[in-house]
Design an enzyme around this catalytic site. Structure first.
Site, PDB file in Angstrom:
ATOM      1  N   ASP A   1     -31.526   3.301  10.853  1.00 26.22           N
ATOM      2  CA  ASP A   1     -30.277   4.049  10.819  1.00 26.22           C
ATOM      3  C   ASP A   1     -30.169   4.577  12.242  1.00 26.22           C
ATOM      4  O   ASP A   1     -30.882   5.517  12.616  1.00 26.22           O
ATOM      5  CB  ASP A   1     -30.347   5.207   9.819  1.00 26.22           C
ATOM      6  N   HIS A   2     -29.302   3.978  13.053  1.00 27.29           N
ATOM      7  CA  HIS A   2     -29.389   4.271  14.489  1.00 27.29           C
ATOM      8  C   HIS A   2     -29.048   5.727  14.814  1.00 27.29           C
ATOM      9  O   HIS A   2     -29.410   6.216  15.875  1.00 27.29           O
ATOM     10  CB  HIS A   2     -28.555   3.275  15.317  1.00 27.29           C
TER      11      HIS A   2
ATOM     12  N   HIS B   1     -25.492   7.255   7.876  1.00 23.46           N
ATOM     13  CA  HIS B   1     -25.531   8.208   8.991  1.00 23.46           C
ATOM     14  C   HIS B   1     -25.244   9.639   8.529  1.00 23.46           C
ATOM     15  O   HIS B   1     -25.926  10.583   8.887  1.00 23.46           O
ATOM     16  CB  HIS B   1     -24.502   7.830  10.066  1.00 23.46           C
TER      17      HIS B   1
HETATM   18  C1  BG6 Z   1     -22.079   1.798  12.712  1.00 17.15           C
HETATM   19  C2  BG6 Z   1     -20.859   1.531  11.897  1.00 17.15           C
HETATM   20  O1  BG6 Z   1     -23.213   1.914  11.896  1.00 17.15           O
HETATM   21  O2  BG6 Z   1     -21.891   3.023  13.422  1.00 17.15           O
HETATM   22  C3  BG6 Z   1     -19.618   1.476  12.767  1.00 17.15           C
HETATM   23  O3  BG6 Z   1     -21.015   0.289  11.232  1.00 17.15           O
HETATM   24  C4  BG6 Z   1     -19.498   2.742  13.586  1.00 17.15           C
HETATM   25  O4  BG6 Z   1     -18.448   1.313  11.980  1.00 17.15           O
HETATM   26  C5  BG6 Z   1     -20.799   3.011  14.314  1.00 17.15           C
HETATM   27  O5  BG6 Z   1     -18.439   2.561  14.510  1.00 17.15           O
HETATM   28  C6  BG6 Z   1     -20.744   4.359  15.000  1.00 17.15           C
HETATM   29  O6  BG6 Z   1     -21.875   4.508  15.805  1.00 17.15           O
HETATM   30  P1  BG6 Z   1     -21.840   5.456  17.075  1.00 17.15           P
HETATM   31  O7  BG6 Z   1     -23.239   5.425  17.572  1.00 17.15           O
HETATM   32  O8  BG6 Z   1     -20.846   4.852  18.028  1.00 17.15           O
HETATM   33  O9  BG6 Z   1     -21.383   6.780  16.575  1.00 17.15           O
END
Ligand code: BG6
Ligand code: NDP
Length: 509
Positions: A201-202, A264
């Site tokens: 989960d980045h 997230h």
């Molecule tokens: C991803 C989603 O996991 O996270 C995308 O699939 C989203 O839809 C993205 O745009 C948002 O990541 P960050 O790091 O740009 O907030």
């Protein structure tokens, strides 16, 4: 590596400031990227590897093996990756850093359905083991559509190297509901142990998200007031100004609830609400998070609002409605916005609402966690403007403008006792000279080291889906009129009503 060696070898101005001294070098390993020709590999994974190489954080003996369907030679693949780094890396492009990384690069072209392709991959990995002394350690990154997971996992499981470790990094989406997530967990567990499975989960790799743990547990002043007695409510916003960026195929079956809320957003909430872990090991941290997820509920269908964007203007240009995006059904009922009131049923949080909202094509890109404290019980000032009486808010700016700020009432200079809200701010940019690392840098390195703290455990994923399934089931009973918010607004009126009914409002923007 000694501090002197680090300073000598790193191209960075001040490697110690990047926190490099606290991490140990990972074991030698081969990183196998399944889906090597894809978007994620180009935009995120290879630039992250370059950033790690730039900081001398990769193992001395290290190789990257790309696997995908497209035909390419080793040299062709390396050339493609060089361009990806030049386009997307956060650091300057340095030939010497690149040459070191590219030296161990190999490519295997195959369809995952082709067993012979996995035999060729095994041969390449064995060669690298011999030539570079990698010792059989393999980190396998599944940067592929989920439909390909079972084939790859099965093929890898049957060809495990007898030496070294094998770890698996699994990208989202992790299932589409509780049942499919359970099936995926079962399938993975047939070939791999839980401590070999890294579910990404980045958001957990973002510095500011980890800073929530530092803020809460490295400071003595917050924990005593981090509870229902002092906190009125919590607001979590994950707002994006962009639309679906050509990802209709994925987004139509996902929507905001599965794309952001399930993973997230719930992770941000869990870190905000969890009890202090007894130590910072993966099991302790995840044990506490899963307790929050288990205690989480919505009071009823009226407490969850969904929306879908219509046309609007972004930076002066008209943008299409969701239903007009390429690949989206003209009568699509997919949610691009969700807002919800949630409760964590435990002693710390009982009756304290957690209001959360997330959406595409909202007015601004902003991820924040706002902890709103209760009002001062009896301000003894006569001449106090209403503005001055605003409750204290601790704001964690996850992105952009990463930092933390505390909203307090302060006296306006002059005669009388006029109070105004002011901010005490900590900005990452102003405090630390180092740039912010990309989440994938931290996460890939953690996998190499074998640290699962910032990865989602099987039981967490299942708890997350349990809540999402309940919400989606309730949605089947009504059909809102979509679109219900204009692009570049702050979502549908019902999203604002959710708080207004409780005598509260979303933080102003
Ligand atoms: C991803 C989603 O996991 O996270 C995308 O699939 C989203 O839809 C993205 O745009 C948002 O990541 P960050 O790091 O740009 O907030
Ligand atoms: P892409 O469609 O861009 O890439 C998919 C990759 O998988 C390509 O390299 C493709 O090879 C390969 N592939 C697919 N099927 C096969 C097959 N049968 N045999 C061999 N190779 C195959 O996807 P993304 O890179 O965008 O996403 C990959 C994964 O990461 C998905 O699960 C996605 O949900 C997830 N993800 C992606 C994010 C992103 O920003 N892109 C963000 C978060 C998660 P080829 O093209 O050569 O056929």
């Amino acid at each position: 590596m000694t501090v002197a060696e680090l300073q000598r070898e790193s191209p960075l101005q001040n490697p110690l400031e990047e926190g490099l001294r606290v991490r140990r070098k990972p074991d030698p390993c081969s990183l196998v990227i399944f889906g090597a020709s894809g978007d994620l590999a180009h935009r995120k994974l290879m630039p992250a590897l370059y950033a790690l190489a730039f900081r001398n954080l990769l193992p001395e003996r290290f190789a990257v093996v790309g696997v995908a369907r497209s035909e390419a030679s080793d040299a062709g693949y390396a050339e493609d990756m060089r361009k990806a780094v030049q386009e997307h890396a956060r650091d300057e492009f340095r030939e010497d850093v690149w040459e070191r990384l590219a030296a161990g690069m190999r490519y295997v072209a195959t369809d995952f359905a082709d067993e012979a392709g996995f035999d060729r991959l095994a041969a390449v990995l064995n060669d690298l083991d011999g030539a570079q002394g990698i010792g059989g350690n393999r980190l396998c990154y599944l940067a592929v559509p989920p439909v390909a997971f079972p084939t790859i996992v099965d093929a890898l499981g049957r060809r495990r190297s007898p030496d070294g470790w094998t770890r698996l990094i699994v990208e989202k989406p992790f299932g589409n509901d509780l049942e499919s997530a359970r099936e995926l967990n079962t399938m993975l567990s047939e070939q791999f142990h839980e401590d070999e499975i890294f579910r990404i989960d980045h958001y957990l790799g973002k510095e500011t998200v980890q800073n929530m743990l530092a803020l809460r547990f490295a400071n003595g002043i917050f924990e005593p007031i981090w509870n229902r007695q002092f906190i009125d409510h919590v607001q979590i916003t994950v707002a994006e100004s962009m639309g679906i960026e050509g990802r209709a195929g994925y987004y139509e079956s996902s929507g905001a609830i599965r794309d952001i809320f399930q993973n997230h957003l719930l992770q941000l909430l869990a870190l905000t609400a969890m009890e202090p872990p007894i130590d910072f090991t993966a099991e302790s941290v995840r044990n506490e998070k899963v307790k929050v997820l288990r205690a989480l509920h919505t009071p009823g269908p009226k407490s969850v609002v969904r929306g879908q964007y219509g046309r609007g203007h972004v930076e002066g240009e008209e943008v299409p409605a969701y239903r007009e995006e390429h690949g989206v059904a003209p009568d699509s009922m997919t949610d691009t916005y969700v807002a919800a009131k949630l409760f964590v049923d435990n002693w710390r949080w009982a009756d304290t609402p957690f209001y959360v909202r997330m959406g595409k094509r909202l007015a601004r890109r902003e991820t924040t966690i706002a902890i709103q404290f209760k009002r001062a019980p009896h301000p003894p000032f006569e001449e106090t403007s209403a503005e001055g009486l605003r409750p204290n808010v601790l704001l964690v700016h996850v992105q952009p403008d990463e930092g933390v700020s505390l909203e307090i009432g302060a006296k306006v200079p002059g005669q009388g006792m006029t109070i105004r809200s002011v901010h005490m701010d900590f900005h990452y940019g102003g405090t630390f000279r180092t740039g912010m690392p990309e989440a994938y840098e931290r996460l890939i390195l953690d996998c190499m080291i074998g640290d699962q703290t910032l990865f989602t455990r099987a039981d967490e994923i299942e708890e997350q889906w349990l809540l999402v399934d309940a919400i989606v089931a309730a949605w089947k009973r009504d059909k809102p009129s979509f679109p219900n918010y204009a692009a570049e607004s702050w979502g549908p009126p019902s999203g604002h009503d959710l708080l207004r009914r409780d005598g509260r409002a979303w933080r102003s923007h």
